[in-house]
Design a protein around this motif. Structure first.
Motif: not given
Ligand SMILES: *Cc1c(COP(=O)(O)O)cnc(C)c1O
Length: 384
Positions: A315-337
């Motif tokens: 909403e503030k025009g900031i693009c970042a991500s939760t993990g890798s883009a390839c895994n977005s939409g998947i709500t389970s925790a990142s395999h890396v973390l």
């Protein structure tokens, strides 16, 4: 939106104007098929060979050791399946790590279904593989070790030269997924002793849909894409001439700018991490602080929903991500973390901010200001 502040350079990067300019003629005037013998065909062929030189130069390879592919994922698939299938009658064991990109992990899963055996190495709390564990995992049947150069989520840089040394001493092929490392870390495949290396144009200010695979002379693999004789019979399909030219140009620019690039990105990264650490409580910085990609930050915020954080930043025009883009939409925790031992309540509030050449200190200040505000607001909501 007009004022986009883009901090997702590990997902993809903006194509540089110089890159686009280099590509353009191969859509308009020089559109010949590189396999055709008339002049515009030959011009395309020459352009590909020049790009091959630019790619080879960036990583210290010989030009005849570079194969162009359709993307980083294809390079990874070609390396893993190509080596596996070439050895399938004799040996069948592959070693990789638990924190690889899905292009590696999913290729391994497919190979497991086909009867290959895969060992997935653990990593420590910084995301580093353990060399002793690697030594112990090697068997008489091991044909390939594939460990990523640098992790796309937490930015940790693996001990590539040491792994290569171990692989060589046991006569095993060593592949590295260097999609995140190329253009961000000095790389010399000969010095490192790497046998195969994957890269992708769109992570280094080049176009999407083109990659390359370095294959050391003397390494035999089964080709992944069957058809015509392009790429010395290693990869069928009429070449993506403009894309390949773009990858070449991106590599040339990367090589020229590398020192400045590293300095600029690591300055922004260190500033961001230190400010966030000072100004926001209950956080955890993930990944190694010493062996880290210059543009990577990955921070978990206690009591925060990562998706909600992303939406508020957007909403503030900031693009970042939760993990890798390839895994977005998947709500389970990142395999890396999970692999580095981040607790699930922390993992779900993780923000990956990856800096690029376009970012300024002013951008980072804007990000920090908004992040502090949003984290406070979201935490207030959680309390009621
Ligand atoms: C982006 C990425 C890939 C995939 O590259 P594509 O060109 O998008 O297929 C593979 N490995 C790593 C580490 C990446 O970051």
């Amino acid at each position: 939106m007009e004022n986009i502040r883009y901090f997702d350079n590990a997902a993809t990067t903006r194509v540089k104007e110089e890159v686009l300019e280099a590509m353009f003629p191969y859509y308009t005037k020089e559109y010949g098929n590189p396999s055709s013998l008339y002049s515009i065909g030959r011009a395309s062929k020459r352009a590909i060979e020049q790009a091959r030189e630019q790619v080879a130069n960036l990583i210290g390879a010989n030009t005849n050791e570079i194969i162009f592919t359709g993307c980083g994922s294809e390079s990874d698939n070609t390396a893993l399946k190509g080596i596996a299938y070439a050895h399938k009658d004799k040996e069948n064991h592959i070693i990789t790590s638990k924190i690889e990109h899905s292009a590696i992990l999913e290729s391994c899963k497919t190979l497991e279904k086909q009867g290959f055996e895969v060992t997935y190495l653990n990593v420590d709390s910084n995301g580093l593989v353990n060399l002793e564990e690697l030594q112990n995992a090697i068997t008489e049947k091991t044909i390939l070790i594939s460990v990523m150069f640098a992790n796309n989520e937490i930015g940790t840089i693996e001990p590539i030269a040491e792994i290569a040394k171990i692989a060589k001493s046991r006569n095993i092929i060593f592949h590295t997924d260097a999609v995140q490392a190329v253009g961000n870390v000095p790389i010399d495949v000969k010095e490192l002793g790497v046998d195969m290396l994957s890269m992708s144009a769109h992570k280094i200010y080049g176009p999407k849909g083109v990659g390359a695979l370095y294959v050391r002379k003397g390494i035999n693999f089964e080709r992944f894409l069957d058809g015509g004789h392009q790429e010395k019979n290693n990869r069928a399909g009429t070449e993506n001439v403009a894309g390949i030219v773009g990858l070449g140009k991106a590599c040339e620019l990367s090589q020229k700018n590398l020192e400045k690039h590293i300095q600029h990105l690591s300055n922004l990264r260190d500033y961001y991490i230190s400010e966030v650490t000072k100004k926001i409580q209950d956080i955890k910085v993930n990944g190694s602080m010493e062996k880290r990609l210059p543009g990577n930050s990955n921070i978990s915020f206690k009591g925060i929903n990562g998706e909600a954080l992303l939406f508020s930043l957007d909403e503030k025009g900031i693009c970042a991500s939760t993990g890798s883009a390839c895994n977005s939409g998947i709500t389970s925790a990142s395999h890396v973390l999970i692999a580095i031992g981040v607790q699930s309540d922390m993992a779900s509030g993780t923000l990956r901010v990856t800096f690029g050449e376009d970012n300024t200190v002013e951008d980072v200040d804007y990000l920090i200001q908004n992040l502090i505000f949003i984290v406070n607001e979201l935490r207030k909501k959680m309390d009621v």
